[in-house]
Design an enzyme around this catalytic site. Sequence first.
Site, short mmCIF file in Angstrom:
data_model
loop_
_atom_site.label_atom_id
_atom_site.label_comp_id
_atom_site.label_asym_id
_atom_site.label_seq_id
_atom_site.Cartn_x
_atom_site.Cartn_y
_atom_site.Cartn_z
N ASP A 191 -5.75 -2.42 -12.82
CA ASP A 191 -4.53 -2.47 -12.00
C ASP A 191 -3.49 -1.57 -12.68
O ASP A 191 -3.79 -0.95 -13.71
CB ASP A 191 -4.01 -3.93 -11.88
CG ASP A 191 -3.22 -4.16 -10.58
OD1 ASP A 191 -2.15 -3.55 -10.44
OD2 ASP A 191 -3.68 -4.93 -9.72
N GLY A 215 -4.11 1.59 -15.08
CA GLY A 215 -4.27 2.96 -14.59
C GLY A 215 -3.78 3.09 -13.17
O GLY A 215 -3.06 2.22 -12.66
N ASP A 216 -4.18 4.18 -12.53
CA ASP A 216 -3.74 4.49 -11.18
C ASP A 216 -4.96 4.82 -10.34
O ASP A 216 -5.63 5.83 -10.58
CB ASP A 216 -2.78 5.69 -11.24
CG ASP A 216 -2.34 6.15 -9.86
OD1 ASP A 216 -2.64 5.45 -8.87
OD2 ASP A 216 -1.68 7.20 -9.78
N ARG A 232 -7.95 -6.99 -0.64
CA ARG A 232 -6.61 -6.87 -0.05
C ARG A 232 -5.87 -5.64 -0.59
O ARG A 232 -4.68 -5.69 -0.91
CB ARG A 232 -5.80 -8.16 -0.32
CG ARG A 232 -6.49 -9.37 0.28
CD ARG A 232 -5.64 -10.61 0.19
NE ARG A 232 -5.53 -11.14 -1.14
CZ ARG A 232 -4.90 -12.27 -1.44
NH1 ARG A 232 -4.34 -12.97 -0.49
NH2 ARG A 232 -4.84 -12.73 -2.68
N HIS A 235 -5.43 -2.50 3.02
CA HIS A 235 -4.37 -2.75 4.01
C HIS A 235 -2.98 -2.33 3.53
O HIS A 235 -2.05 -2.28 4.30
CB HIS A 235 -4.39 -4.22 4.48
CG HIS A 235 -3.91 -5.21 3.46
ND1 HIS A 235 -3.70 -6.54 3.77
CD2 HIS A 235 -3.60 -5.08 2.15
CE1 HIS A 235 -3.28 -7.17 2.69
NE2 HIS A 235 -3.22 -6.31 1.70
C1 LIG Z 1 -1.99 -7.01 -2.31
S1 LIG Z 1 -2.27 -6.99 -4.07
C2 LIG Z 1 -3.97 -7.56 -4.13
C3 LIG Z 1 -4.33 -8.15 -5.47
C4 LIG Z 1 -5.74 -8.75 -5.56
N1 LIG Z 1 -6.76 -7.75 -5.35
C5 LIG Z 1 -5.90 -9.92 -4.59
O1 LIG Z 1 -6.67 -9.86 -3.63
O2 LIG Z 1 -5.21 -10.93 -4.84
C6 LIG Z 1 -2.40 -5.26 -4.39
C7 LIG Z 1 -2.66 -4.90 -5.84
O3 LIG Z 1 -2.80 -3.47 -5.94
C8 LIG Z 1 -2.22 -3.08 -7.16
N2 LIG Z 1 -1.90 -1.64 -7.12
C9 LIG Z 1 -0.92 -1.03 -6.41
N3 LIG Z 1 -0.92 0.29 -6.65
C10 LIG Z 1 -1.93 0.53 -7.53
C11 LIG Z 1 -2.44 1.71 -8.15
N4 LIG Z 1 -1.89 2.90 -7.89
N5 LIG Z 1 -3.50 1.59 -8.99
C12 LIG Z 1 -4.06 0.38 -9.25
N6 LIG Z 1 -3.62 -0.79 -8.67
C13 LIG Z 1 -2.57 -0.71 -7.83
C14 LIG Z 1 -0.98 -3.95 -7.24
O4 LIG Z 1 -0.41 -3.96 -8.53
C15 LIG Z 1 -1.54 -5.29 -6.78
O5 LIG Z 1 -2.04 -6.05 -7.86
#
Ligand SMILES: C[S@@+](CC[C@H](N)C(=O)[O-])C[C@H]1O[C@@H](n2cnc3c(N)ncnc32)[C@H](O)[C@@H]1O
Length: 325
Positions: A191, A215-216, A232, A235
């Site tokens: 994340d 990371g990204d 999730r 979306h």
């Molecule tokens: C809607 S949450 C879903 C979290 C988890 N997968 C769940 O189902 O409960 C979206 C997740 O994407 C992560 N996220 C957003 N941008 C990101 C990026 N560029 N790289 C990695 N993770 C990212 C957020 O920090 C967050 O934890």
Amino acid sequence: MIENDLLRILTGGWVAQATSVAAKIGLPDALSAGPSNAAALSRGLGVDSRALARLLRLLTAAGLLEENGEAYTLTEMGALLRRENLGPLAALYGSDYFMASWAALEHSVTTGEQAFTHVYGTPVFDFLAGRPDRSGEFNAGMAAGTLFFRRVPDVHDFTGARSVVDVGGGTGALLAEILRRAPHTRGVLFDVPDVIATAGHALEDVADRCHLVGGDMFASVPGDGDAYLLSRILHDWDDEQCATILRNIAQAMPRGAKLLVIERVVSADALLPAAFDLHMMVMTGGRERTLPELRALLTRAGLTPASVTDLPLGLRLLTAVLETS
Ligand SMILES: C[S@@+](CC[C@H](N)C(=O)[O-])C[C@H]1O[C@@H](n2cnc3c(N)ncnc32)[C@H](O)[C@@H]1O
């Protein structure tokens, strides 16, 4: 009567906000100990007793509480609002930045732009990155989806997987459920660095088999997993952004590896996915998708869509494979 049906729709936001406030002040947990009345509850919760009595009346009419004499108890649905269940999600849905974004829905509908960025001047995940309290509340809300997390290892067998990579895995609550059920499998929680810095608690009992990586996902994702999770995530993003995420995953996956996508699937007459779709438009600029739209995204990234399985909370698990040839 049709007028009452319409009024119920028009006042639905008030009922939702009352439910959220009940979760925020800890009312469902206070009632877990047994039946109680407004005066005793208000003392325990430190809130105004007359105002609480009015909140209790609405929650009872909404089917979340039952009243017997002056004592209130949780209904089966009300019990779902406890802290270890959907309480943190209820609190998040009533948070000021969710409400302020929805208040700007007209901006989204008029311009097609996300309301959140219009109101706060920055995309929601950048907003959360600099605010540990907000990010903690958001992650707790996401982790509250344990109702469906627990079902994932029931509907998909991970025991043969050497390594599972959860991309955008948040606090790791879903990964923890999977690792508990697959004792020889290793996990990678991936994340943004801010989220990874505060993650780990949910994974305590499987920490020796889990690696936390910040990371990204728009740059790259950890390699060498034989199962990848995207729960999730899609979306939150538009089709081009999804294509980048899926391409990065496909590039990191060894041949024969599986991708598991968890999303709500839009269909013609379903209210919940349509409501979440608008929520995504308002909050992130993303969208909920139909099954053909999700499959098209997977195919475009070179993945072959396979099974679709129902999960609780109106979610579905889609699998896709990276073919061996
Ligand atoms: C809607 S949450 C879903 C979290 C988890 N997968 C769940 O189902 O409960 C979206 C997740 O994407 C992560 N996220 C957003 N941008 C990101 C990026 N560029 N790289 C990695 N993770 C990212 C957020 O920090 C967050 O934890």
